[in-house]
Design a protein around this motif. Sequence first.
Motif, short mmCIF file in Angstrom:
data_model
loop_
_atom_site.label_atom_id
_atom_site.label_comp_id
_atom_site.label_asym_id
_atom_site.label_seq_id
_atom_site.Cartn_x
_atom_site.Cartn_y
_atom_site.Cartn_z
N ARG A 33 36.12 42.03 -2.75
CA ARG A 33 35.93 41.88 -4.19
C ARG A 33 34.86 42.85 -4.70
NH1 ARG A 33 38.20 37.35 -6.40
NH2 ARG A 33 37.91 38.55 -8.29
N TYR A 63 43.30 40.81 -8.97
CA TYR A 63 43.29 40.31 -7.59
C TYR A 63 44.63 39.62 -7.36
CZ TYR A 63 41.22 38.45 -3.29
OH TYR A 63 40.92 38.16 -1.97
N GLN A 95 49.17 29.42 -5.32
CA GLN A 95 47.86 28.96 -4.91
C GLN A 95 47.95 27.56 -4.33
OE1 GLN A 95 45.56 31.02 -4.90
NE2 GLN A 95 45.65 32.42 -6.65
N GLN A 138 45.41 38.55 -2.24
CA GLN A 138 44.80 37.29 -1.81
C GLN A 138 45.30 36.90 -0.42
OE1 GLN A 138 45.16 34.24 -4.98
NE2 GLN A 138 45.55 35.93 -6.35
N ARG A 140 36.88 38.32 1.92
CA ARG A 140 36.97 38.31 0.45
C ARG A 140 35.71 38.90 -0.18
NH1 ARG A 140 39.44 33.17 1.33
NH2 ARG A 140 37.40 32.18 1.11
#
Length: 897
Positions: free
Chosen positions: A629, A636, A240, A641, A625
Amino acid sequence: MGDPDVLEMVQEEERRAGSEERFFEVSEDLSSRESSFLISEEPRFKKDEQSKDSIFFRDGIRQIDFVLSYVDDIKKEAELKAERRKEFEQNLRKTGLELEIEDKMNSEDGKTYFVKIHAPWEVLVTYAEVLGIKMPIKESDIPRADKIPFSCMLGPLKLPRNVKHPHAEYFTAQFTRHRQELFLIEDESSFFPSSSRNRIVYYILSRCPFGIEDGKKRFGIERLLNSHTYSSAFPLHDGQYWKPSEPPNPVNERYTLCQNWARFSYFYKEQPFNLIRDYYGEKIGIYFVFLGFYTEMLFFAAIVGLACFIYGLLSMHDNSSSTEICDPEIGGQIIMCPLCDVMCDYWRLNSTCLASKFSHLFDNESTVFFAIFMGIWVTLFLEFWKQRQARLEYEWDLVDFEEEQQQLQLRPEFEAMCTHRKINAVTKEMEPYLPLCSRIPWYFLSGATVTLWMSLVIACMVAVIVYRLSVFATFASFMESEASLKHVRSFLTPQITTSLTGSCLNFIVILILNFFYERISAWITKMEIPRTHQEYESSLTLKMFLFQFVNFYSSCFYVAFFKGKFVGYPGKYTYLFNVWRSEECDPGGCLVELTTQLTIIMTGKQVFGNIKEAIYPFVLNWWRRRKARTNSEKLYSRWEQDHDLETFGSLGLFYEYLETVIQFGFVTLFVASFPLAPLLALLNNIIEIRVDAWKLTTQYRRPVAAKAHSIGVWQDILYGMAVLSVATNAFIVAFTSDMIPRLVYYYAYSKNAIQPMKGYVNNSLSIFLIADFPNHTVPSEKRDFTTCRYRDYRNPPDHEDKYFHSMQYWHVLAAKMTFIIIMEHVVFLMKFLLAWMIPDVPKDVVERIKREKLMTVKILHDFELNKLKENLRMNSSDFAKHLIIQENKVHLAKSAT
């Protein structure tokens, strides 16, 4: 020789050899069984055992190097696509890649399959040798060249050392699997950086076959993506961007880049070029090095340009020309001829008072100095960039990298489309070949399309000129009526008002044409079937640059070199299409309008570009997204991602370079008319660097790493624009600026020794007898004036050659041509001297390259020598052992008998 200890030693050696043989056989068998089990496509989703930030297979050991995704197709081609995928994945496994498939039931949208790819050690070492990847063999003993003068003062601009130099420097050599002991392999899983791993995997993907269709062998992931067999193919980000990774994941370089590079609050900091190169590859890394270096050099040009602007600002009230224009007793008494036929009225010169003062900001004594300075600046920029590029080649192990390595790699699309084969003159191997006769029709179509669109740009520019001519009379009738005869002073003259609206309209037309042409040029380039990626980019670059050059600069060239030059004179004006009277410049010249045009187009393009680059991917990713979702209870995952991010694309960097080069043209080609252009470019680039870093780190999938040792064809384009800029700025100063006429008046026609420029305005305006107006041009409003004035050097009505060019006109023209010749020769001479004095490769870099080559040869020589000695020693030892065993066998045989 019959010693029992010796006999026991021999028996132990035999047992050890046998056990090692059995161990390798068993381990190979276990490895094959384990691989067949791990690549099973049966989904085993366990949410509690898998982290959403994991970049590993389900076993938590093998790192994901690449991801493919696809969705079940319910159309008639579903079976064909499934067969292609099956064949493609089987062939990938045959190359040694390991695959793990995530079922659509495990994905959050419930419909996307993900194929995770891992390249094991044997695959990596094999293709690292094929691609000529350089790897470390020994830590370098050459100190880094980081020390620069006054470095202590630049402390706030520096990054932490571990960010600027994330790894130590090493001597490197091209990797070969037969010399693995030579390289510094501490951990096989981290020896190859992730950028090299995804580059290797993409190389395999782009050449892996997936079947034979229509008698032709089909291969390459790009063809599968184009046919929607797979929906995407991308390497994973390593974590991330808003938080560091936790073990067992490797160090999160994406987070480090986001914290130290992609933050807008770090706009004053240097860029972590080595980290960018390690994460994104050399091709993207060298773009940011170029953009950073260009921005640094703009800083010096911006300071000088700002100083010239401040000089103009401070000397505005001392300018004799604007003082005379604004004076009610001088400019207020000069009656100017109408600006259009019939509808326009006469007007007083002092109504352009504010416009004349504004013109002095950019048209003053410093204009010539700044034009010459920018000619020298652009030379220094290009020469110093050569040095920076040479230093970069050494630091990034690109000294021996040549474009021929990429030229030998054919585009998969080229290989797929070719039915002929011939021997390559370089490799002496058979390869696909496309005859010239098959390409000629597409070349003709390509040339015709580019010509058509460039003609369309010219036509749109003419349409904008027609618009300006059409509305000019309306503006003039409103703004230059009785009010102007009452000494009303306004900045918004008809010329300026028409220029502002026309420039805004022209900018909108530019954006519209650019939008359509980008897509057409990309399609035509594909139809030309270029042989290599480099040929594809070069062909696209030529098309796009030619078009954008005409698209963005044509209006500026028109204002600078054509507007007001072919107007004629009252009573004999020239007309466009015999309908509209040609545009005139303001009494202060066309430089103000050129500045306006340049400011609107340059600023508008930069603002629009930055907003588009920042908002467009952000909104798309948010929407993607939001749609994905749908099952929040599902994991996830890391690959999901990244799958929901925007694609950077193979041409993403191309458009970044194109944007920078077009800006470079604004800064250099017309900078004599707008000394603040470098400052605007500097401010834009400071923002541009962080916008590009932010979107690349947070909003885009990770691009596939690629090598490059230069900015390629863009460097040749920059050199061409640098040469052209000398000529354009010389012509702007001579023909668009009012500098040369003022100098001619100062030295040849002024009669006031105390105030040499007094009377210049009156001298620069010719006289026209109102009675000589033709009936179709005379103003509808009748006035008591007998004469009016217009901007030109022509004989008065009482002269025997009335309205012909006066001798002063030819003196001014000769001075303009002389100035152009002198300025061009001076600047080109200085450019030549600077290019000769500044070496392309710095002396210290030459010494470092020689040192590294020497050390590399020495290390390789020592390695081979030690290996030879070890082989000789082992051979002699084996021979001695063999003799001992034979003697013991003979001794045992004798004992038995």
